[in-house]
Design a protein around this motif. Structure first.
Motif, mmCIF file in Angstrom:
data_model
loop_
_atom_site.group_PDB
_atom_site.id
_atom_site.type_symbol
_atom_site.label_atom_id
_atom_site.label_comp_id
_atom_site.label_asym_id
_atom_site.label_seq_id
_atom_site.Cartn_x
_atom_site.Cartn_y
_atom_site.Cartn_z
ATOM 1 N N GLY A 294 0.585 4.560 0.009
ATOM 2 C CA GLY A 294 1.800 5.289 0.358
ATOM 3 C C GLY A 294 2.399 6.019 -0.831
ATOM 4 N N ASP B 289 -3.424 1.586 5.037
ATOM 5 C CA ASP B 289 -3.162 0.407 4.200
ATOM 6 C C ASP B 289 -4.000 0.527 2.937
ATOM 7 N N SER C 100 4.618 -6.067 15.174
ATOM 8 C CA SER C 100 3.462 -6.134 14.276
ATOM 9 C C SER C 100 3.078 -7.605 14.102
ATOM 10 N N TYR D 31 3.200 -9.333 11.344
ATOM 11 C CA TYR D 31 4.216 -10.019 10.546
ATOM 12 C C TYR D 31 5.451 -10.322 11.378
ATOM 13 N N GLY E 74 1.243 0.926 5.530
ATOM 14 C CA GLY E 74 1.136 -0.520 5.273
ATOM 15 C C GLY E 74 0.916 -1.213 6.600
ATOM 16 N N ASN F 28 6.743 -1.074 8.539
ATOM 17 C CA ASN F 28 6.933 -2.364 9.202
ATOM 18 C C ASN F 28 6.693 -3.492 8.221
HETATM 19 C C1 LIG Z 1 3.807 -7.632 4.660
HETATM 20 S S1 LIG Z 1 2.427 -6.663 5.117
HETATM 21 C C2 LIG Z 1 2.919 -5.984 6.673
HETATM 22 C C3 LIG Z 1 1.770 -5.515 7.502
HETATM 23 C C4 LIG Z 1 2.135 -4.908 8.853
HETATM 24 N N1 LIG Z 1 2.897 -3.685 8.724
HETATM 25 C C5 LIG Z 1 2.905 -5.896 9.697
HETATM 26 O O1 LIG Z 1 4.101 -5.687 9.917
HETATM 27 O O2 LIG Z 1 2.291 -6.872 10.150
HETATM 28 C C6 LIG Z 1 2.556 -5.283 4.018
HETATM 29 C C7 LIG Z 1 1.320 -4.414 4.021
HETATM 30 O O3 LIG Z 1 1.570 -3.288 3.194
HETATM 31 C C8 LIG Z 1 0.400 -3.005 2.460
HETATM 32 N N2 LIG Z 1 0.802 -2.227 1.276
HETATM 33 C C9 LIG Z 1 1.490 -2.645 0.197
HETATM 34 N N3 LIG Z 1 1.656 -1.649 -0.681
HETATM 35 C C10 LIG Z 1 1.062 -0.546 -0.120
HETATM 36 C C11 LIG Z 1 0.899 0.800 -0.526
HETATM 37 N N4 LIG Z 1 1.352 1.232 -1.710
HETATM 38 N N5 LIG Z 1 0.255 1.649 0.296
HETATM 39 C C12 LIG Z 1 -0.245 1.227 1.477
HETATM 40 N N6 LIG Z 1 -0.111 -0.036 1.918
HETATM 41 C C13 LIG Z 1 0.526 -0.911 1.136
HETATM 42 C C14 LIG Z 1 -0.196 -4.356 2.168
HETATM 43 O O4 LIG Z 1 -1.579 -4.280 1.876
HETATM 44 C C15 LIG Z 1 0.088 -5.105 3.474
HETATM 45 O O5 LIG Z 1 -0.962 -4.972 4.390
#
Ligand SMILES: C[S@@+](CC[C@H](N)C(=O)[O-])C[C@H]1O[C@@H](n2cnc3c(N)ncnc32)[C@H](O)[C@@H]1O
Length: 281
Positions: A108, A80, A201, A203, A57, A126
């Motif tokens: 994931g 992602d 990150s 976020y 993610g 993260n």
């Molecule tokens: C809140 S964002 C955080 C992004 C980054 N890790 C940060 O801290 O800036 C959550 C991320 O997880 C991804 N995500 C959600 N479910 C996921 C999955 N099943 N597999 C991979 N990525 C996923 C979303 O697309 C998003 O980009």
């Protein structure tokens, strides 16, 4: 993109074009590299990478790129499920010029298809999307089900590391760690103060500027055999992990991302109850 935080796209953003322009940083067939990431991704003639770590993610990739810059002998796989995030992360990787970070579109939910047993030395979560409602809990990366999956691809002593602005998600994860037979290595309820030099990150930067504290933990599969039939005993709705009394709710300066409406509802309910109690006196 997670609830309420859709990336504002530049007017001229064409996803396909971006994915094509930064294709050299993207691996479209991750299954082909299962069991071979460390050697196959090393520059021609160079030794295999010392470790492979997964930023699951990864969002726009800031954490993976900064981590890769700091540890050139480690391969960082930034994954992602959102194509827009893949495009942004790949752009960042290309612009960094770093060879030891690669972006993978994937979920994931299926890490075992992408990595072989013992291939990963760390999985970073993260600010994973919290999916606060019970009916969406199965989508959480911070959960017993995912921990059970992750243990299949983790090397001995390897860790799952969570960072989040969400105290409810953090407290939920603390219940999941023992159910999945993991040991808690450390935890922090103010990781920015405890580990000020850790790479952050997008976020973390964004929510930190809004007053978020960072909750973090590391957990590793315990020495015993994996639980055969782990049973979910924890409350699945994240609302259950919020403080329920009015005073603490009022004191919450920051409502966790994705739970602002829940916090407002709980606060209003507590206020109504307090008013009702006063009218009875
Ligand atoms: C809140 S964002 C955080 C992004 C980054 N890790 C940060 O801290 O800036 C959550 C991320 O997880 C991804 N995500 C959600 N479910 C996921 C999955 N099943 N597999 C991979 N990525 C996923 C979303 O697309 C998003 O980009």
């Amino acid at each position: 993109m997670p609830h309420g935080m859709h990336a504002r796209l530049p007017r001229n953003f064409v996803l396909e074009e971006r994915l094509e322009r930064y294709a050299r940083a993207i691996e479209l067939a991750p299954r082909d590299w299962r069991g071979r990431w460390a050697a196959a991704c090393a520059p021609l003639g160079a030794a295999p990478y010392r470790e492979v770590r997964l930023d699951l993610g990864c969002g726009k990739g800031a954490f993976a790129v900064e981590s890769a810059r700091r540890e050139p002998d480690v391969l960082f796989v930034a994954m992602d499920s959102e194509p827009i995030c893949v495009a942004y992360a790949a752009q960042r990787v290309c612009e960094s010029g770093l060879p030891n970070v690669i972006v993978v579109p994937g979920t994931g939910m299926r890490v075992r298809e992408f990595f072989s047993p013992g291939e990963l030395s760390c999985i970073y979560l993260n600010f994973p999307t919290p999916f606060p409602r019970k009916r969406e809990a199965h989508k959480r990366m911070a959960s017993m089900e995912r921990l059970m999956d992750f243990r299949e691809v983790l090397a001995p002593g390897a860790e799952v590391r969570l960072r989040t602005d969400s105290q409810p998600l953090f407290d939920f994860m603390l219940t999941q760690v023992p159910i999945a037979g993991y040991d808690l290595v450390w935890q922090s309820r103010d990781a920015r103060a405890d580990f000020p030099d850790a790479p952050s990150s997008e976020y973390e930067e964004r929510l930190g500027a809004q007053g978020a504290r960072v909750f973090a933990l590391a957990a590793t599969p315990g020495p015993g055999p994996a639980p055969e039939h782990p049973v979910q005993t924890a409350e699945l709705s994240l609302a259950a992990y919020l403080p329920q009394d009015l005073e603490t709710l009022e004191g919450l300066g920051y409502a966790p991302h994705g739970m602002q409406a829940t916090v407002t509802n709980l606060r209003n309910r507590a206020l109504r109850e307090a008013a009702r109690d006063r009218s009875r006196i």
